[in-house]
Design an enzyme around this catalytic site. Structure first.
Site, PDB file in Angstrom:
ATOM      1  CD  GLU A 139      17.038 -20.900  82.354  1.00 31.77           C
ATOM      2  OE1 GLU A 139      16.923 -21.431  81.229  1.00 31.77           O
ATOM      3  OE2 GLU A 139      16.462 -19.851  82.667  1.00 31.77           O
ATOM      4  CD  GLU A 193      13.336 -15.678  85.588  1.00 30.97           C
ATOM      5  OE1 GLU A 193      12.482 -16.196  86.334  1.00 30.97           O
ATOM      6  OE2 GLU A 193      13.622 -16.125  84.480  1.00 30.97           O
ATOM      7  NE  ARG A 239      21.777 -15.896  79.738  1.00 25.37           N
ATOM      8  CZ  ARG A 239      21.223 -16.997  79.271  1.00 25.37           C
ATOM      9  NH1 ARG A 239      21.943 -17.920  78.706  1.00 25.37           N
ATOM     10  NH2 ARG A 239      19.924 -17.181  79.365  1.00 25.37           N
ATOM     11  CD1 TRP A 271      15.252  -9.615  77.255  1.00 23.07           C
ATOM     12  CD2 TRP A 271      13.605 -10.539  78.477  1.00 23.07           C
ATOM     13  NE1 TRP A 271      14.339 -10.184  76.389  1.00 23.07           N
ATOM     14  CE2 TRP A 271      13.328 -10.744  77.106  1.00 23.07           C
ATOM     15  CE3 TRP A 271      12.713 -11.031  79.426  1.00 23.07           C
ATOM     16  CZ2 TRP A 271      12.185 -11.420  76.676  1.00 23.07           C
ATOM     17  CZ3 TRP A 271      11.580 -11.704  78.992  1.00 23.07           C
ATOM     18  CH2 TRP A 271      11.328 -11.896  77.631  1.00 23.07           C
ATOM     19  CB  THR A 319       5.971 -12.460  77.979  1.00 24.32           C
ATOM     20  OG1 THR A 319       5.940 -13.759  77.401  1.00 24.32           O
ATOM     21  CG2 THR A 319       7.391 -12.141  78.401  1.00 24.32           C
TER      22      THR A 319
END
Ligand SMILES: *[C@@H]1O[C@H](CO)[C@@H](O)[C@H](O)[C@H]1NC(C)=O
Ligand SMILES: *[C@@H]1O[C@H](CO)[C@@H](O)[C@H](O)[C@H]1NC(C)=O
Ligand SMILES: *[C@@H]1O[C@H](CO)[C@@H](O)[C@H](O)[C@H]1NC(C)=O
Ligand SMILES: *[C@@H]1O[C@H](CO)[C@@H](O)[C@H](O)[C@H]1NC(C)=O
Ligand SMILES: *[C@@H]1O[C@H](CO)[C@@H](O)[C@H](O)[C@H]1NC(C)=O
Ligand SMILES: *[C@@H]1O[C@H](CO)[C@@H](O)[C@H](O)[C@H]1NC(C)=O
Ligand SMILES: *[C@@H]1O[C@H](CO)[C@@H](O)[C@H](O)[C@H]1NC(C)=O
Ligand SMILES: *[C@@H]1O[C@H](CO)[C@@H](O)[C@H](O)[C@H]1NC(C)=O
Ligand SMILES: *[C@@H]1O[C@H](CO)[C@@H](O)[C@H](O)[C@H]1NC(C)=O
Ligand SMILES: *[C@@H]1O[C@H](CO)[C@@H](O)[C@H](O)[C@H]1NC(C)=O
Ligand SMILES: *[C@@H]1O[C@H](CO)[C@@H](O)[C@H](O)[C@H]1NC(C)=O
Length: 377
Positions: free
Chosen positions: A123, A127, A223, A227, A238
C-alpha cells in the site's frame, strides 16, 4: 412478484442512467494465501479528467455516491454518519506514476485519501486530515505488515507553506483544503517518491523498507475516497490521529478531484502472481491486449443527453413517454413493495459500509493505536 419486477425495472433504468455500478463489496483474495484471479493491467497511460467525464467503466464505485462538476471535477461528500464515497480502479498498475489533482476536504476527523493498494496488501498512501491546513501525511505498507506503521507515517509541510517559495499559479494556496494541489506518486522497482506541487517531499528506497520485504512491489489498484476516521464510534487513537471527532452538523465535507493521470510502467493483458512470495520478480505479465486500455482507447460514448438531442421530435417524445411510463410503472411497483425489502436494502447498504470501514479502515486503525498496541482490534 411485483417487488422483483419493479426492482428489476428500476435496476434496468438505473443501469441505463448510471455509468457506475452501485455499492460494491471488496474483493478479498490474497494471492499469498491461495490462487486468485489475475489483475487487469492498465498497460498504458491515461488522464482521467473528472471535469469532462465521469470515470466510466474502468472504475468501480465501492461506497456511496459521487457527483461531478465541470469546474471542480468529482466530488466525494460526507453528508452524514456512514458516508464514505470511494472509487477504485478496475485496472492495476505494476510500477508507474499517479498524479492526482485534489482539493482536500475540510473538517476535524475527515480524511481525504489517495491510495494505491495491491491484492496482497502492499500500500502507498496519501492521507490529508481536514483540520490540518499546513501538513500532509503519507505512508506505505508491505504485505499488510503494520509493525512500526506509526513511525512510517510521515507528515510534511506543504511546499510554500511559509510564503513565497511557491510561485506556482496552478496551486494558488499552500493549504491542501484551499484550491487544487498536485499529489504525485512515482513508483519504481528501486524507489518510491511522493511529490506535492512539484516538490519532492519523501523518497523511500527499496532496501530501506525492511530490506525490501516491506517495499510495495505488487500490482496496485488506485483508490480515491473520503473517510470519517474521526467518527465518534472509532477508537480514541484513530479519532485523535484524524484531528478529533467529526462534527456532522458542520458538514457537508467534500473532497474534490479534478483529474488523475495514471501511467503504468508495465504492459500486457494481466498481471499474475507466480508464487506466494509477493516479490516483484514473481509477478508474471500475461501478454495480450489490456481490456482497460481497449475501453479507454474507444471514443467516448455519447452521453444520454447527446443521444437524446440527436433524436427526431417524434423519437424524443417516444423516448420520453417510454422512460416516464417505465418510471411510473417501476415506482408504482416499488410502492407496493413491502417494507421488509426496504429494510433489507438499508441493511445491505449498512453492510457495504461496514465492509468499507473494515477494509479501508483496518490499516488506519492499526496505525492509530499508538506505538505499542498493534494488536488487531
Ligand atoms: C490465509 O487463509 C487462512 C485460512 O483460510 C486464514 O485464516 C488467513 O487469515 C489467511 N491469511 C491471509 C493473509 O489472507
Ligand atoms: C503516454 O503519454 C504520452 C503523452 O504524455 C504519449 O505521448 C505516449 O504515447 C503515452 N504512452 C502510452 C504507452 O500510451
Ligand atoms: C468491480 O465491480 C464488479 C462488479 O460488481 C466486480 O465484479 C469486480 O470484482 C470489481 N472489480 C474490481 C477490480 O474490484
Ligand atoms: C498538522 O500536522 C503537523 C505535523 O503532524 C502538526 O505539527 C500540526 O500541529 C498539525 N496542525 C493541526 C492544526 O493539527
Ligand atoms: C514487519 O515489519 C517489521 C518492521 O518493519 C519487521 O521488523 C518485520 O520483520 C516485518 N515482518 C515481516 C513478516 O516481514
Ligand atoms: C516553514 O518554517 C518552519 C520553521 O522555520 C520550517 O520548519 C518548515 O520546514 C518550513 N516549511 C517549508 C515548507 O519550508
Ligand atoms: C519565486 O519568485 C521569487 C521572486 O520572483 C524568486 O526569488 C524565487 O526564487 C522563486 N521561487 C521559486 C521556487 O521559483
Ligand atoms: C508548478 O506546478 C506544476 C504542477 O505541479 C509543475 O509542473 C511546475 O513545475 C511548478 N512550477 C514551479 C515554479 O514550482
Ligand atoms: C505534478 O507534479 C509532478 C511531479 O513533480 C510533475 O511531474 C507534473 O508535471 C506535475 N503536473 C503538472 C500538470 O504540472
Ligand atoms: C476513550 O476516551 C473516553 C473518554 O475520554 C474514555 O472513557 C475511554 O476509556 C477511552 N478509550 C480508550 C480505549 O482509551
Ligand atoms: C491486440 O489488438 C490489436 C489491434 O489493436 C490486434 O491486431 C491484435 O490481434 C490484438 N491481440 C490480441 C492478442 O488480441
Amino acid at each position: 412478484m411485483p417487488c422483483t419486477l419493479s426492482i428489476l425495472l428500476i435496476h434496468t433504468l438505473l443501469s441505463l442512467l448510471l455509468p457506475l455500478t452501485l455499492a460494491q463489496t471488496w474483493t478479498s483474495c490474497n494471492p499469498l494465501n491461495g490462487t486468485c484471479p489475475a489483475d487487469t493491467a492498465l498497460s498504458t497511460n491515461h488522464t482521467f479528467d473528472f471535469t469532462l467525464a465521469q470515470p466510466g467503466n474502468t472504475w468501480n464505485l465501492t461506497a456511496g455516491a459521487i457527483s461531478y462538476s465541470p469546474t471542480t471535477g468529482a466530488a466525494f461528500t460526507i453528508n452524514q454518519k456512514g458516508d464514505s464515497p470511494t472509487i477504485q480502479s478496475k485496472f492495476y498498475l505494476f510500477f508507474g506514476v499517479v498524479e492526482v489533482w485534489m482539493q482536500a476536504a475540510t473538517g476535524k476527523g475527515i480524511v481525504s485519501s489517495i491510495v494505491l493498494q495491491s491484492d496482497d496488501l502492499d500500500e502507498i498512501d496519501w492521507e490529508i486530515i481536514g483540520s490540518n491546513t499546513t501538513h500532509v501525511e503519507n505512508n506505505y505498507y508491505g504485505k499488510g505488515n503494520t509493525t512500526d506503521a506509526v513511525a512510517r507515517a510521515k507528515w510534511y509541510p506543504m511546499p510554500g507553506a511559509n510564503s513565497t517559495d511557491n510561485n506556482n499559479s496552478s496551486a494558488s494556496s499552500s493549504s491542501p483544503q484551499d484550491g487544487f494541489h498536485n499529489y504525485t506518486t512515482s513508483w519504481t522497482q528501486e524507489k518510491l517518491e511522493w511529490y506535492v506541487d512539484g516538490s519532492l517531499i519523501r523518497t523511500l528506497k527499496y532496501e530501506d523498507a525492511n530490506g525490501g520485504a516491506s517495499y510495495p512491489q505488487t500490482p496496485c489498484q488506485l483508490r480515491l475516497g473520503i473517510w470519517p476516521a474521526g467518527d465518534p464510534s472509532n477508537n480514541n487513537y484513530t479519532v485523535a490521529w484524524a484531528g478529533g471527532e467529526v462534527d456532522y452538523k458542520k458538514g457537508p465535507y467534500t473532497m474534490n478531484v479534478k483529474s488523475a493521470r495514471v501511467t503504468d510502467f508495465s504492459s500486457g493483458k494481466e498481471y499474475q502472481y507466480g508464487d506466494r512470495t509477493g516479490s516483484w520478480q514473481s509477478i508474471k505479465t500475461i501478454p495480450g491486449n489490456s481490456t482497460s486500455q481497449e475501453t479507454l482507447s474507444k471514443p467516448p460514448e455519447k452521453s444520454l443527453k447527446q443521444q437524446f438531442e440527436g433524436l427526431s421530435k417524434g423519437g424524443k417524445i417516444g423516448v420520453a413517454v417510454g422512460v416516464i411510463g417505465a418510471a411510473v410503472l417501476a415506482l408504482a411497483g416499488l410502492w407496493a413493495c413491502c417494507a421488509i425489502q426496504r429494510r433489507k436494502g438499508r441493511k445491505e447498504a449498512a453492510l457495504a459500509d461496514a465492509a468499507y470501514e473494515r477494509d479501508t479502515a483496518e490499516l488506519l486503525e492499526y496505525r492509530a493505536q499508538g506505538p505499542k498496541g498493534w494488536e488487531k482490534i
